[in-house]
Design a protein around this motif. Structure first.
Motif, PDB file in Angstrom:
ATOM      1  N   SER A 120      -5.535  -7.852  -9.896  1.00  0.00           N
ATOM      2  CA  SER A 120      -5.032  -6.408 -10.172  1.00  0.00           C
ATOM      3  C   SER A 120      -3.781  -6.125  -9.558  1.00  0.00           C
ATOM      4  O   SER A 120      -3.661  -6.521  -8.292  1.00  0.00           O
ATOM      5  CB  SER A 120      -6.096  -5.395  -9.922  1.00  0.00           C
ATOM      6  OG  SER A 120      -5.662  -4.181 -10.210  1.00  0.00           O
ATOM      7  N   ARG A 121      -2.928  -5.554  -9.983  1.00  0.00           N
ATOM      8  CA  ARG A 121      -1.618  -4.946  -9.327  1.00  0.00           C
ATOM      9  C   ARG A 121      -1.703  -3.645  -8.810  1.00  0.00           C
ATOM     10  O   ARG A 121      -0.906  -3.211  -8.126  1.00  0.00           O
ATOM     11  CB  ARG A 121      -0.482  -4.887 -10.390  1.00  0.00           C
ATOM     12  CG  ARG A 121      -0.042  -6.173 -11.196  1.00  0.00           C
ATOM     13  CD  ARG A 121       0.603  -5.759 -12.521  1.00  0.00           C
ATOM     14  NE  ARG A 121       0.754  -6.980 -13.225  1.00  0.00           N
ATOM     15  CZ  ARG A 121       2.079  -7.413 -13.419  1.00  0.00           C
ATOM     16  NH1 ARG A 121       2.831  -7.181 -12.978  1.00  0.00           N
ATOM     17  NH2 ARG A 121       2.016  -8.590 -14.031  1.00  0.00           N
ATOM     18  N   PHE A 122      -2.843  -2.889  -9.394  1.00  0.00           N
ATOM     19  CA  PHE A 122      -3.051  -1.775  -8.837  1.00  0.00           C
ATOM     20  C   PHE A 122      -3.182  -1.645  -7.351  1.00  0.00           C
ATOM     21  O   PHE A 122      -3.707  -2.524  -6.768  1.00  0.00           O
ATOM     22  CB  PHE A 122      -4.377  -1.031  -9.463  1.00  0.00           C
ATOM     23  CG  PHE A 122      -4.884   0.292  -9.141  1.00  0.00           C
ATOM     24  CD1 PHE A 122      -4.183   1.393  -9.888  1.00  0.00           C
ATOM     25  CD2 PHE A 122      -5.564   0.533  -8.184  1.00  0.00           C
ATOM     26  CE1 PHE A 122      -4.324   2.479  -9.587  1.00  0.00           C
ATOM     27  CE2 PHE A 122      -5.944   1.988  -8.021  1.00  0.00           C
ATOM     28  CZ  PHE A 122      -5.344   2.956  -8.553  1.00  0.00           C
ATOM     29  N   PRO A 123      -2.664  -0.717  -6.483  1.00  0.00           N
ATOM     30  CA  PRO A 123      -2.276   0.412  -7.252  1.00  0.00           C
ATOM     31  C   PRO A 123      -0.705   0.450  -7.250  1.00  0.00           C
ATOM     32  O   PRO A 123      -0.174   1.255  -8.177  1.00  0.00           O
ATOM     33  CB  PRO A 123      -2.233   1.799  -5.891  1.00  0.00           C
ATOM     34  CG  PRO A 123      -2.388   0.903  -4.772  1.00  0.00           C
ATOM     35  CD  PRO A 123      -3.062  -0.584  -5.360  1.00  0.00           C
ATOM     36  N   ILE A 124       0.031  -0.459  -6.662  1.00  0.00           N
ATOM     37  CA  ILE A 124       1.675  -0.354  -6.860  1.00  0.00           C
ATOM     38  C   ILE A 124       1.765  -1.944  -7.075  1.00  0.00           C
ATOM     39  O   ILE A 124       1.133  -2.866  -6.648  1.00  0.00           O
ATOM     40  CB  ILE A 124       2.340   0.159  -5.777  1.00  0.00           C
ATOM     41  CG1 ILE A 124       1.736  -0.274  -4.222  1.00  0.00           C
ATOM     42  CG2 ILE A 124       2.355   1.765  -5.580  1.00  0.00           C
ATOM     43  CD1 ILE A 124       2.401  -0.121  -3.083  1.00  0.00           C
ATOM     44  N   ASN A 125       2.886  -2.269  -7.704  1.00  0.00           N
ATOM     45  CA  ASN A 125       3.230  -3.555  -8.221  1.00  0.00           C
ATOM     46  C   ASN A 125       3.548  -4.387  -7.170  1.00  0.00           C
ATOM     47  O   ASN A 125       4.511  -5.479  -7.400  1.00  0.00           O
ATOM     48  CB  ASN A 125       3.893  -3.355  -9.411  1.00  0.00           C
ATOM     49  CG  ASN A 125       3.756  -4.626 -10.190  1.00  0.00           C
ATOM     50  OD1 ASN A 125       2.944  -5.645  -9.922  1.00  0.00           O
ATOM     51  ND2 ASN A 125       4.775  -5.002 -11.052  1.00  0.00           N
ATOM     52  N   PHE A 126       3.583  -4.101  -6.068  1.00  0.00           N
ATOM     53  CA  PHE A 126       4.248  -4.895  -4.812  1.00  0.00           C
ATOM     54  C   PHE A 126       3.384  -6.190  -4.560  1.00  0.00           C
ATOM     55  O   PHE A 126       3.969  -7.198  -4.240  1.00  0.00           O
ATOM     56  CB  PHE A 126       4.166  -4.190  -3.532  1.00  0.00           C
ATOM     57  CG  PHE A 126       5.287  -2.972  -3.717  1.00  0.00           C
ATOM     58  CD1 PHE A 126       5.905  -2.677  -4.601  1.00  0.00           C
ATOM     59  CD2 PHE A 126       5.226  -1.868  -2.608  1.00  0.00           C
ATOM     60  CE1 PHE A 126       6.892  -1.609  -4.987  1.00  0.00           C
ATOM     61  CE2 PHE A 126       5.944  -0.774  -2.770  1.00  0.00           C
ATOM     62  CZ  PHE A 126       7.117  -0.738  -3.980  1.00  0.00           C
ATOM     63  N   PHE A 127       2.055  -6.205  -4.753  1.00  0.00           N
ATOM     64  CA  PHE A 127       1.238  -7.279  -4.400  1.00  0.00           C
ATOM     65  C   PHE A 127       0.314  -7.309  -5.581  1.00  0.00           C
ATOM     66  O   PHE A 127      -0.328  -6.593  -6.115  1.00  0.00           O
ATOM     67  CB  PHE A 127       0.468  -7.121  -2.975  1.00  0.00           C
ATOM     68  CG  PHE A 127       1.353  -6.828  -1.859  1.00  0.00           C
ATOM     69  CD1 PHE A 127       1.965  -7.926  -1.327  1.00  0.00           C
ATOM     70  CD2 PHE A 127       1.555  -5.502  -1.412  1.00  0.00           C
ATOM     71  CE1 PHE A 127       2.767  -7.902  -0.039  1.00  0.00           C
ATOM     72  CE2 PHE A 127       2.142  -5.436  -0.295  1.00  0.00           C
ATOM     73  CZ  PHE A 127       2.955  -6.545   0.380  1.00  0.00           C
ATOM     74  N   ILE A 128      -0.122  -8.456  -6.043  1.00  0.00           N
ATOM     75  CA  ILE A 128      -1.137  -8.860  -6.951  1.00  0.00           C
ATOM     76  C   ILE A 128      -2.627  -9.323  -6.023  1.00  0.00           C
ATOM     77  O   ILE A 128      -2.357 -10.409  -5.479  1.00  0.00           O
ATOM     78  CB  ILE A 128      -0.765  -9.612  -8.033  1.00  0.00           C
ATOM     79  CG1 ILE A 128       0.412  -9.231  -8.815  1.00  0.00           C
ATOM     80  CG2 ILE A 128      -1.795  -9.961  -8.821  1.00  0.00           C
ATOM     81  CD1 ILE A 128       1.050 -10.115  -9.750  1.00  0.00           C
ATOM     82  N   ARG A 129      -3.429  -8.647  -6.142  1.00  0.00           N
ATOM     83  CA  ARG A 129      -4.738  -8.913  -5.285  1.00  0.00           C
ATOM     84  C   ARG A 129      -5.441  -9.781  -6.450  1.00  0.00           C
ATOM     85  O   ARG A 129      -5.545  -9.404  -7.618  1.00  0.00           O
ATOM     86  CB  ARG A 129      -5.558  -7.627  -5.029  1.00  0.00           C
ATOM     87  CG  ARG A 129      -4.932  -6.977  -3.565  1.00  0.00           C
ATOM     88  CD  ARG A 129      -5.788  -6.118  -3.146  1.00  0.00           C
ATOM     89  NE  ARG A 129      -5.311  -5.461  -2.009  1.00  0.00           N
ATOM     90  CZ  ARG A 129      -5.654  -6.110  -0.627  1.00  0.00           C
ATOM     91  NH1 ARG A 129      -6.442  -7.052  -0.663  1.00  0.00           N
ATOM     92  NH2 ARG A 129      -5.107  -5.614   0.336  1.00  0.00           N
ATOM     93  N   HIS A 130      -6.201 -10.926  -6.015  1.00  0.00           N
ATOM     94  CA  HIS A 130      -7.015 -11.263  -6.971  1.00  0.00           C
ATOM     95  C   HIS A 130      -8.264 -11.959  -6.432  1.00  0.00           C
ATOM     96  O   HIS A 130      -8.272 -12.085  -5.011  1.00  0.00           O
ATOM     97  CB  HIS A 130      -6.094 -12.535  -7.506  1.00  0.00           C
ATOM     98  CG  HIS A 130      -5.938 -13.538  -6.588  1.00  0.00           C
ATOM     99  ND1 HIS A 130      -6.549 -14.855  -6.508  1.00  0.00           N
ATOM    100  CD2 HIS A 130      -4.590 -13.853  -6.030  1.00  0.00           C
ATOM    101  CE1 HIS A 130      -5.824 -15.516  -5.559  1.00  0.00           C
ATOM    102  NE2 HIS A 130      -5.003 -14.980  -5.020  1.00  0.00           N
TER     103      HIS A 130
END
Lengths: 277, 632
Positions: A120-130
């Motif tokens: 998910s990129r939420f909440p801001i598109n600076f990092f993608i957590r997975h």
């Protein structure tokens, strides 16, 4: 970068209003990190592969995402399988949603269920957590059906279109509508009904009555075992689709001829695991 | 269904408005119109989905703007051209096509403009803009994230509400953390770029020279001079002392370095502690409450006449603490330079001299002072700020002709007469009065409260405060009333907000950070020692406990009797056989089988018989189940 720049200005000017702004930006970074982590917690994903999965053939796998959290909805969750992604924009708390992913397995036999990636990129598109979703499920991949000559196997009793049977086939009228299982040709998908019901539906056609047939694995055409099994898979699906009862023999092991979905899967399962036990 | 792009555009307009608003007063009017026009035009283009301005065109304009304003940069004013450049760039971005990165640029520019506004003004309004900006940008970033994941996504109103409900956690959390981080972020005691900070245009009603008769009337401004955190005091104690004017020169009284002397405030009464928050001033004098014994919190120099001066300009906001003993005399140890404090103006009229002559023959200082006071009272002088005496012989005109004037006339006439009568005297400049704001427990003193009074030395070498203005026939209705007028409730609230803003935020610096840290360490240290908690502690503990009980009972109330029993059973099993045996999907029978206990099996059987057939537990079953529960 922005925080660093304003932080640098704040320290050098001693301007408390800039300090406030920097504090807010730092706070924002911290909260966005926590929120991003929360967004992936309490989410489970189940994959439901179709009943028939063939070696090297692309099929549609149902992915079910369940949000087990009490309050927080799941936002912008993506379930990925290699370069494919299924997006779940908002999944309410204590609820689930389904999407389809195309998958392809190489090689017959038992395969572990595909390892999916929840991101998910939420909440801001600076990092993608997975996080990677491991599963202990196994999927039996049937041999890829390979076209083979069927002259010797022609049913002498039946002339095409002579008598109709209530069994499933591919040359009669529409007999009934059933769920897509992964092996049916695309032309048999009833698109209108699928759209209306939200899941893929296929037309099942009636067939004519046929003489039973037993396939002996070693006698099947093919240069090697794999080709023989691929031809076998083709014959099983082709014959059963036309309504002709098919059985399987390998030395002393005999599966008597029959028709039906369950029987078809039993035959294909045997072919898939042949030589791997 | 609402498109993400539509929402994102609206957030951008909001960010543009919020960033322009705090700097409006510092921009050229034409520029403001251009910036607003660009935002409105951008909104129109977005609505019509037009993209008439090519990318190279906007880049060219941006470059021209940067070059133009770069030429205006100077060491005196960096912030204003900087803000102009930033707003120009924002305007250009608003009229251009907006894609993912462009939205981010708008947000960044918004933050920079807000940061720039802090270099122009330190007003409390900043916090409103900051909160609005944090809310709009964080929600905007969430929407941008959605937009970049799938630009075609649209939401129903209920979905949008859910999204916003989660998104709102971001600004709320950020602001809570902001309140914490603000106080712990590292600071330096002497910032290098201090010159960049806004310097308020200092206007002071306090003058460093008293020249009665220089103007036919005085104008009074009600700009804030300072605030003083203090308990409410008697009106006659509100003499805020700033400087002493000790030498008559030509027609005015000025301050020169006083002769060295050692003086103390000898008074047994307890000291009163006050915190002073002055506004930006262009003088160096620190305002104290007459009579101050000590001053802390700012580097200063104390003169022998108890005038406190800062070592740096008071252009930046600061605060300091004072200890005062109200109205106490200042006792000089040793000799006083009588010659210095009896020096006379170059010219004094014969009439004034003859009055002084009559007083000077009196035996002691106290009698002389009494006679002086009588003289002032008998003259029936009026306190007035218009139609003032003027000319070379202003004291005589004030005392005998016009008989009206303001504090400078009263004080300078008094000091002149006292000195002529042989009493060492000096003028004191400061403020008198102030409005007390009970909401913030502080005095608000405005520039129109500037005042001049006198100090005279008695036979025992003690300087006493004498305010001859109070002998004016209309002192009670003019001087007293005007100096103690009350604030309206709205004024009290707005000024309290400003006061707390300055106190908590604007003047918070490295030294206060160190103090706060030391106090925290002390508090933590004292926590480890056994001590009897105060009433507040018990009240707080009681409050928290009650809240917890309410939450727990509300949660419990939602569960049925059967559900509570089942939960009890699960807890007991988990305690006995380990928590790993339980998971969300484990059914009751399965659990009983897993633990392989006859009591558990029996419990599961009886419970399922009742509950799974949709009936409540009978009392006999209830008893059996409870007894089984104890055996588990």
């Amino acid at each position: 970068m922005l925080t660093l720049l304003i932080g640098f200005a704040a320290v050098n000017t001693g301007n408390n209003l800039l300090y406030l702004l920097v504090s807010a930006l730092l706070g924002f970074m911290a909260v966005s990190g926590v929120l991003g982590k929360w967004n992936l917690s309490g989410i489970s994903v189940n994959c439901h592969p179709p009943a028939e999965v063939y070696d090297g053939l692309t099929t549609l796998m149902k992915v079910e995402l369940f949000n087990r959290r009490r309050w927080l909805p799941g936002i912008l969750l993506e379930v990925g399988y290699y370069d494919q992604k299924a997006l779940f924009p908002i999944v309410d708390a204590k609820s689930s949603q389904q999407r389809l992913l195309e998958i392809t397995f190489e090689g017959r036999g038992q395969h572990p269920a595909p390892t999916l990636r929840l991101s998910s990129r939420f909440p801001i598109n600076f990092f993608i957590r997975h996080k990677t979703l491991e599963t202990e499920k196994f999927i039996t991949v049937f041999p890829r059906p390979q076209l083979c000559p069927m002259d010797q196997l022609q049913d002498p009793n039946i002339q095409f279109g002579n008598s109709l049977s209530l069994r499933k086939g591919q040359d009669g009228d529409i007999n009934r509508i059933s769920n897509y299982r992964g092996g049916e040709p695309l032309k048999r998908i009833h698109w209108k009904l699928s759209a209306r019901q939200g899941q893929l539906k296929v037309k099942e056609l009636s067939t004519t009555a046929h003489t039973p047939l037993i396939l002996e694995i070693n006698q099947l055409p093919g240069a090697n075992l794999e080709q023989k099994l691929q031809h076998g898979a083709y014959l099983v699906t082709r014959m059963l689709r036309s309504g002709r009862p098919v059985g399987l023999q390998n030395g002393t092991m005999v599966i008597p001829p029959d028709t039906g979905l369950h029987h078809k899967q039993r035959l294909l399962h045997t072919l898939a695991l042949y030589g791997q036990d | 269904m609402v498109k993400t792009k539509t929402l994102l555009n609206q957030i951008c307009y909001l960010v543009a408005a919020i960033s322009i608003a705090p700097v409006l007063g510092f921009l050229d009017f034409a520029f403001v119109l251009l910036a607003m026009g660009a935002t409105v035009l951008g909104a129109w283009f977005d609505y019509k989905e037009l993209h008439p301005i090519p990318g190279w065109g906007t880049s060219l304009v941006a470059l021209a703007v940067i070059v133009n304003y770069s030429l205006q940069f100077s060491q005196e004013d960096i912030a204003t051209p900087l803000v102009h450049v930033l707003i120009s760039l924002l305007g250009i971005r608003m009229v251009s096509t907006k894609k993912g990165r462009d939205y981010l640029q708008i947000f960044v520019l918004g933050v920079f403009i807000l940061a720039g506004s802090s270099l122009l003004s330190l007003n409390v309004e900043y916090i409103i803009y900051l909160v609005l900006m944090v809310f709009s940008i964080t929600v905007g970033l969430v929407l941008l994230c959605v937009f970049e994941t799938d630009s075609g996504l649209a939401f129903s109103s209920s979905q949008l509400l859910k999204l916003l409900r989660v998104a709102i956690v971001l600004p709320t959390g950020s602001l809570v953390l902001m309140a914490l981080l603000f106080f712990i972020l590292p600071r330096t005691s002497h910032p290098l770029w201090n010159f960049l900070n806004p310097t308020n245009k200092a206007t002071s009603g306090l003058t460093e020279a008293v020249k009665p008769g220089a103007f036919a009337k005085i104008s009074t401004g009600n700009q804030l001079a300072f605030r003083a955190e203090s308990p409410e005091l008697a009106p006659e104690d509100l003499y805020w002392r700033a400087l002493v004017l000790n030498r008559p020169e030509r027609e005015e009284w000025i301050r020169v370095t006083p002769p060295p002397e050692i003086s103390h405030v000898v008074d047994k009464s307890p000291s009163l502690q006050l915190q002073i928050f002055p506004t930006s001033r262009n003088d160096k004098y620190l305002i104290t409450l007459d009579r101050t014994t000590a001053l802390h919190g700012v580097q200063h120099k104390k003169s022998s006449d108890h005038v406190y001066e800062t070592r740096r300009k008071q252009s930046q906001r600061h605060s300091y603490q004072i200890d005062s003993k109200l109205g106490a005399p200042l006792t000089v140890i040793g000799q006083v330079d009588h010659e210095f404090y009896k020096a006379l103006p170059e010219f004094t009229s014969v009439r004034v001299q003859s009055i002084a002559q009559n007083i000077s023959v009196l035996p002691d200082t106290d009698t002389k002072l009494e006679a002086l006071a009588d003289f002032f009272r008998k003259q029936s002088l009026r306190y007035a700020e218009t139609d003032l005496p003027s000319g070379p012989n202003v004291i005589e005109e004030f005392l005998f002709e016009k008989r009206q004037g303001y504090c400078e006339f009263f004080a300078s006439a008094y000091v002149t007469l006292a000195r002529l009568a042989g009493i060492p005297a000096r003028l004191v400049g400061g403020y008198y009065g102030g409005e007390y704001n009970p909401l913030g427990s502080y005095y608000l003193v405005t520039e129109d409260k500037a005042h001049v009074w006198a100090e005279v030395l008695d036979n025992e070498n003690r300087w006493h405060r004498v305010d001859p203005s109070l002998w004016a026939t209309n002192a009670a209705s003019t001087l007293g009333a005007s100096r103690l007028n009350r604030l309206s409730m709205l004024q009290k609230i707005t000024d309290s907000l400003n006061y707390y803003w300055i106190q908590a935020i604007v003047v918070f610096d490295f030294s206060r950070q160190i103090t706060m840290f030391q106090e925290s360490v002390k508090t933590i240290g004292s926590l480890s020692k056994p001590s009897v908690p105060t009433g507040y502690f018990w009240w707080s503990l009681g409050g928290v406990g009650t809240c917890l009980l309410i939450v727990i009972s509300r949660h419990q109330r939602r569960l049925s009797r059967e559900a509570k029993l089942l939960r009890k059973f699960q807890k007991r099993v988990a305690r006995r056989y380990g928590s790993t045996i339980l998971n969300e999907t484990t059914g009751l029978s399965e659990l009983a089988e897993n633990v392989d206990s006859p009591h558990c099996r029996e419990f599961a059987r009886i419970y399922q018989q009742a509950v799974f057939t949709d009936r409540a537990l009978r009392s006999t079953e209830w008893k059996i189940l409870n007894s089984l529960l104890k055996k588990v």
